[in-house]
Design an enzyme around this catalytic site. Sequence first.
Site, PDB file in Angstrom:
ATOM      1  N   HIS A  31      39.712  28.296  40.357  1.00  0.00           N
ATOM      2  CA  HIS A  31      39.465  27.744  41.771  1.00  0.00           C
ATOM      3  C   HIS A  31      39.350  27.017  42.636  1.00  0.00           C
ATOM      4  CE1 HIS A  31      36.418  30.310  38.976  1.00  0.00           C
ATOM      5  NE2 HIS A  31      36.860  29.706  38.370  1.00  0.00           N
ATOM      6  N   GLU A  96      38.436  24.805  37.653  1.00  0.00           N
ATOM      7  CA  GLU A  96      37.942  24.515  39.059  1.00  0.00           C
ATOM      8  C   GLU A  96      39.398  23.098  39.558  1.00  0.00           C
ATOM      9  OE1 GLU A  96      35.497  24.424  41.022  1.00  0.00           O
ATOM     10  OE2 GLU A  96      34.557  26.459  40.276  1.00  0.00           O
TER      11      GLU A  96
END
Length: 249
Positions: A31, A96
């Site tokens: 992500h 992330e």
Amino acid sequence: ISVPPLPIRDLPSPNHDDRPAGVPIDTLILHYTGMQTAQAAIDRLRDPAAQVSSHYVVDEDGTVLHLVPEARRAYHAGVSSWRGNTALNGRSIGIEIVNPGHEWGYRDFPVMQLAAVCDLCLQILARHPIPPRNVVAHSDVAPDRKEDPGEKFPWQDLARNGVGLWPEGVPDLGTGAAVHDVASLRSVRQALAAIGYDVAPEGGLDPALATVLRAFQRHWRPEAITGQADAGTLARLLAVARLAPAADR
């Protein structure tokens, strides 16, 4: 795979729970944070009220933060599907990568950050039976909702270092000669499904198919995010589809 230990800082998030029993960890989802600052993203990933989290965060300077134990289910993928599996939080590890994203000034990923992402992925792959075709973008597993980590993320470089899939030697045939007839689009849909996308087996170039094609292009043909089954996209698409099953052997 043997990878030297990567310096990792523990910064626990409370947002996790038990993984479902008997489900393997067989997917790695990348992500971008999509927030204005790294700190804002980290704060949100650790906020009990937000009920979102990831296993790791990689900052732009290459710092790696460990938020959730890999044995636990983090809340990063949301409504998601890949290769017939849904609710992918239960079977995936989420990373992330700090970047403001398309909403706040999408920018290139720094070299130090990418090196840390690659090393972290290699360490995760050494611990879990994750096949190359299951190293995916958030936009791959939720194409109708997400764009991350986006077209600036260098998937080809990661694949060359042993993380994920990339079909080498496929010429870029440009954005012309897009197919629109149902018969040709049937083979497009079959190739997308073979790779892992959730796509209906029949139909024309409807908005849902265009959305999935854009997700494919963000990952495997970032030169042109057209949402069309053009010549360049078709060549790359068929090459990835041929590569995906072999990558599991």
